[in-house]
Design a protein around this motif. Sequence first.
Motif, PDB file in Angstrom:
ATOM      1  N   ARG B  14       0.858  -1.183   0.000  1.00  0.00           N
ATOM      2  CA  ARG B  14       0.000   0.000   0.000  1.00  0.00           C
ATOM      3  C   ARG B  14       0.897   1.237   0.000  1.00  0.00           C
ATOM      4  NH1 ARG B  14      -5.044  -0.454   2.123  1.00  0.00           N
ATOM      5  NH2 ARG B  14      -4.227  -2.165   3.346  1.00  0.00           N
ATOM      6  N   CYS B  19      -2.567   6.671  -0.453  1.00  0.00           N
ATOM      7  CA  CYS B  19      -3.778   6.229   0.229  1.00  0.00           C
ATOM      8  C   CYS B  19      -4.432   7.383   0.978  1.00  0.00           C
ATOM      9  CB  CYS B  19      -3.437   5.095   1.191  1.00  0.00           C
ATOM     10  SG  CYS B  19      -4.859   4.574   2.176  1.00  0.00           S
ATOM     11  N   THR B  20      -5.739   7.577   0.745  1.00  0.00           N
ATOM     12  CA  THR B  20      -6.472   8.650   1.421  1.00  0.00           C
ATOM     13  C   THR B  20      -7.290   8.104   2.588  1.00  0.00           C
ATOM     14  OG1 THR B  20      -8.331   8.305  -0.048  1.00  0.00           O
ATOM     15  CG2 THR B  20      -6.716   9.978  -0.715  1.00  0.00           C
ATOM     16  N   GLY B  21      -7.203   6.791   2.796  1.00  0.00           N
ATOM     17  CA  GLY B  21      -7.986   6.191   3.882  1.00  0.00           C
ATOM     18  C   GLY B  21      -9.469   6.124   3.573  1.00  0.00           C
ATOM     19  N   CYS B  22      -9.826   6.020   2.296  1.00  0.00           N
ATOM     20  CA  CYS B  22     -11.246   6.035   1.916  1.00  0.00           C
ATOM     21  C   CYS B  22     -11.958   4.731   2.285  1.00  0.00           C
ATOM     22  CB  CYS B  22     -11.387   6.286   0.423  1.00  0.00           C
ATOM     23  SG  CYS B  22     -10.944   4.856  -0.580  1.00  0.00           S
ATOM     24  N   ARG B  23     -11.219   3.682   2.535  1.00  0.00           N
ATOM     25  CA  ARG B  23     -11.717   2.369   2.960  1.00  0.00           C
ATOM     26  C   ARG B  23     -12.494   1.614   1.886  1.00  0.00           C
ATOM     27  NH1 ARG B  23     -13.330   4.136   9.148  1.00  0.00           N
ATOM     28  NH2 ARG B  23     -11.829   5.820   9.085  1.00  0.00           N
ATOM     29  N   ALA B  24     -12.358   2.038   0.651  1.00  0.00           N
ATOM     30  CA  ALA B  24     -13.018   1.283  -0.419  1.00  0.00           C
ATOM     31  C   ALA B  24     -12.518  -0.157  -0.421  1.00  0.00           C
ATOM     32  CB  ALA B  24     -12.749   1.930  -1.773  1.00  0.00           C
ATOM     33  N   CYS B  25     -11.224  -0.339  -0.192  1.00  0.00           N
ATOM     34  CA  CYS B  25     -10.663  -1.701  -0.227  1.00  0.00           C
ATOM     35  C   CYS B  25     -11.283  -2.566   0.861  1.00  0.00           C
ATOM     36  CB  CYS B  25      -9.143  -1.665  -0.099  1.00  0.00           C
ATOM     37  SG  CYS B  25      -8.546  -0.620   1.238  1.00  0.00           S
ATOM     38  N   MET B  43      -4.644   2.694   7.099  1.00  0.00           N
ATOM     39  CA  MET B  43      -5.139   1.380   6.706  1.00  0.00           C
ATOM     40  C   MET B  43      -4.056   0.339   6.986  1.00  0.00           C
ATOM     41  SD  MET B  43      -8.179   1.908   5.512  1.00  0.00           S
ATOM     42  CE  MET B  43      -8.545   0.306   4.793  1.00  0.00           C
ATOM     43  N   CYS B  60      -9.432   0.541  -5.873  1.00  0.00           N
ATOM     44  CA  CYS B  60      -8.747   1.628  -5.167  1.00  0.00           C
ATOM     45  C   CYS B  60      -8.726   2.866  -6.067  1.00  0.00           C
ATOM     46  CB  CYS B  60      -7.318   1.229  -4.819  1.00  0.00           C
ATOM     47  SG  CYS B  60      -6.399   2.627  -4.145  1.00  0.00           S
ATOM     48  N   PRO B  61      -9.403   3.934  -5.660  1.00  0.00           N
ATOM     49  CA  PRO B  61      -9.482   5.096  -6.545  1.00  0.00           C
ATOM     50  C   PRO B  61      -8.137   5.809  -6.704  1.00  0.00           C
ATOM     51  CG  PRO B  61     -10.504   5.598  -4.414  1.00  0.00           C
ATOM     52  CD  PRO B  61     -10.111   4.149  -4.388  1.00  0.00           C
ATOM     53  N   GLU B  62      -7.215   5.554  -5.783  1.00  0.00           N
ATOM     54  CA  GLU B  62      -5.937   6.275  -5.824  1.00  0.00           C
ATOM     55  C   GLU B  62      -4.813   5.444  -6.436  1.00  0.00           C
ATOM     56  OE1 GLU B  62      -5.941   9.375  -5.021  1.00  0.00           O
ATOM     57  OE2 GLU B  62      -8.014   9.309  -4.275  1.00  0.00           O
ATOM     58  N   ALA B  64      -3.379   2.999  -5.128  1.00  0.00           N
ATOM     59  CA  ALA B  64      -2.403   2.897  -4.046  1.00  0.00           C
ATOM     60  C   ALA B  64      -2.033   1.452  -3.725  1.00  0.00           C
ATOM     61  CB  ALA B  64      -2.959   3.577  -2.795  1.00  0.00           C
ATOM     62  N   LEU B  65      -2.729   0.485  -4.343  1.00  0.00           N
ATOM     63  CA  LEU B  65      -2.533  -0.918  -3.938  1.00  0.00           C
ATOM     64  C   LEU B  65      -1.884  -1.765  -5.025  1.00  0.00           C
ATOM     65  CD1 LEU B  65      -5.941  -1.689  -2.193  1.00  0.00           C
ATOM     66  CD2 LEU B  65      -3.694  -1.684  -1.095  1.00  0.00           C
TER      67      LEU B  65
HETATM   68  S1  SF4 Z   1      -9.022   1.799  -1.517  1.00  0.00           S
HETATM   69 FE1  SF4 Z   1      -6.969   2.608  -1.866  1.00  0.00          FE
HETATM   70  S2  SF4 Z   1      -7.104   4.727  -1.158  1.00  0.00           S
HETATM   71 FE2  SF4 Z   1      -8.899   3.688  -0.313  1.00  0.00          FE
HETATM   72  S3  SF4 Z   1      -8.215   2.967   1.703  1.00  0.00           S
HETATM   73 FE3  SF4 Z   1      -7.833   1.264   0.308  1.00  0.00          FE
HETATM   74  S4  SF4 Z   1      -5.706   1.568  -0.340  1.00  0.00           S
HETATM   75 FE4  SF4 Z   1      -6.379   3.513   0.586  1.00  0.00          FE
END
Ligand code: SF4
Lengths: 218, 501
Positions: B14, B19-25, B43, B60-62, B64-65
């Motif tokens: 990650r 990562c914005t911490g949006c918690r989509a994952c 996260m 993940c919208p960013e 980041a993963l």
């Molecule tokens: S989906 Fe991506 S941006 Fe959102 S919390 Fe998970 S790793 Fe972070």
Amino acid sequence: MAVQETYALGQRYIGCGAQWGKITVTQVPGNALGAYLDGGEIEVLCSAQDATGDTMNAGEIVVHGSAGDATGYAMRGGAIYVRDNGGYRCGIHMKEYRDKVPVLVVGGSCGSFLGEYQAGGTILVLGIGCEDRAPVGNFCGTGMHGGRIYLRTRFLPPNLPEQVAVAEPQSADLERIRPLVGRFCEKFGGDPESLLAGHFFVLTPNTSNPYHQLYVNN
Amino acid sequence: MAQEYLYPEFQVVRDLSRCTGCRACAAQCANGVHRYDADRGQMVSDETRCVNCHRCVAFCPERALKIVKDRQCFRENDNWSGDAIREIYRQAASGGVLLSSMGNAKEYPVYWDRLLINASQVTNPSIDPLREPMETKTFLGKKPDTLRRDAAGRLVPELPPQLELDTPILFSAMSYGSISYNAHESLARAAQALGTCYNTGEGGLHRDFYRYGANTIVQVASGRFGVHRDYLEAGAAIEIKIGQGAKPGIGGHLPGAKIVGDVSATRMIPEGSDAISPAPHHDIYSIEDLRQLVYSLKEVTRGEKPVIVKIAAVHNVAAIASGVARSGADIIAIDGFRGGTGAAPTRIRDNVGIPIELALAAVDQRLRDEGIRSSVSLIAGGSIRSSADALKAILLGADAVYIATAALLALGCHLCRSCHSGRCNWGIATQRPELVARLDPDEGAQRLVNLVTAWTHEIKEMMGGMGINSIEAARGNRMMLRGVGLNEIELGILGVKHAGQ
Ligand code: SF4
Ligand code: SF4
């Protein structure tokens, strides 16, 4: 609408998938009599061969004699009454669903593998004429995971698997058997009360020791 | 779990600067890998639960993963692979039989990749499919040996029932129960749009899908689940399943926990009851018995439906197929050892059966030698990965091919091989409503249509290149194939020459 059909020659697949009407068979029919039967009645005035009522869904088959191997294979509904004996592998993989509770009644005895993989429904073996031994062969109920088998006998079948539980019938069992014995005697004669007075065993799947294979995800 | 000596196979990377911490994952992962740690304000991941299905990566919208193979390794050993060691740890800790899903992933030769297709040059010019008609229509079923005319000289039509397909590609058996309602709906709608068929597997046919009957093959397997007259009437053809490439010789066991709701109603067994399919059909112990089942199915459907017998590719497949052809079957489906599955014992999946390429070539040759090739059609399956594999199968002798893994990939499957867990994050191999809802049948059907349309177009192009303008003329045309890097025995079984010959 009850159409009466009479067969006198022993061809296969008589009444295959029939949904209504009455079929009378006067000479030994070929295999797969009443396969996928979905209603109506088939009456055989002599013996029947293999795979009678295979994958049957509804209706009634009455055999005034013996029936061959795999009688009632995978049946899900309806009833089969056999006056004399059943062959090997009778009632294998019978199952039930909601109001569909199939019934297989055999007056005499059955060969080995009766009710293997049974998943539902009722099998009743009356053992008439073989009161001195178990009225079924080897490996009765192997793989059984539903339904019930009633045996009218004092002798337990040989080598019952651990996954089959044996019990004395309870009043609910006797209520289940009573109409079946009644129908049997109605068709073939005999006194229901004296048959019911005999000793029965009931075989059911042993839920404390089921057939679960232990798997590990890989 | 350290005490089981099993460490994560994947690493969740990650990029915390993104990562914005949006918690989509966290919301997307049914395995519970991702979690927000309030104390650390970021996260965190539990890699022991990760199956590498890419759901989080895709959502993940960013961006980041990344999921990567964990670099943790055993001391190098060409004999004892990491998998072999880990499997021993798993069994030593549990005493269980190893269970896997999807097809055999071991290194066995893939003969499709050792076969090359011909093209015309100068003489016998190639055909341009953009300009000239190319026929991919396929009829599966017995073809009569003779024609009869009546007294007035008119042809007497006596064609046995045929399955008419617009393309020689069908979707192979996957039961409702092993895959989701939405996956079945996608397959059914795509089959209708494409003029081909999908296959119910042995889970019965959901009431909602009877309307796709003209594009449905209904299966009859040893458990006979959901088999009744209406079901047999509903399909365009009936398939008797004798074997499956991923697990030849064994039956199936869908645990009671998966027999819920509509799955129970469709199989016609009570909720929570185990669905056990015995290894053999206990009314079939011989070819004569098989013949009896074939004809009882024809009898109950008035002879209007072709009957398919599906067998796994095993050592004596040619002799077995010859027997099946004589049983009255209209079509034989042969499933190779790389075929997929929702769950199979690992050892069986990886070690039992033979490759479809060799099985198909051997069966086609045997039926020709015996003069009965036209009395059945052949469908080949068991890892057809592209239009090229499909065309090579046809050139080797198949009338059509079955695809399943490729179809699931089109629906979003990422081949994580954890279908047996029931937590498919892509809404395919699961019955959990919140996961099933992730697969949109409109989109799923469209993606399947796209895939098969593209493959069909590619097949036309390759056929055109060879100067062949119909599937009929391609079938069994082994002169159009050459082997590369194959030995004499392999070439002999495949019935092809080596490249350069
Ligand atoms: S989906 Fe991506 S941006 Fe959102 S919390 Fe998970 S790793 Fe972070
Ligand atoms: S169907 Fe789902 S669980 Fe099975 S391999 Fe594909 S993504 Fe994984």
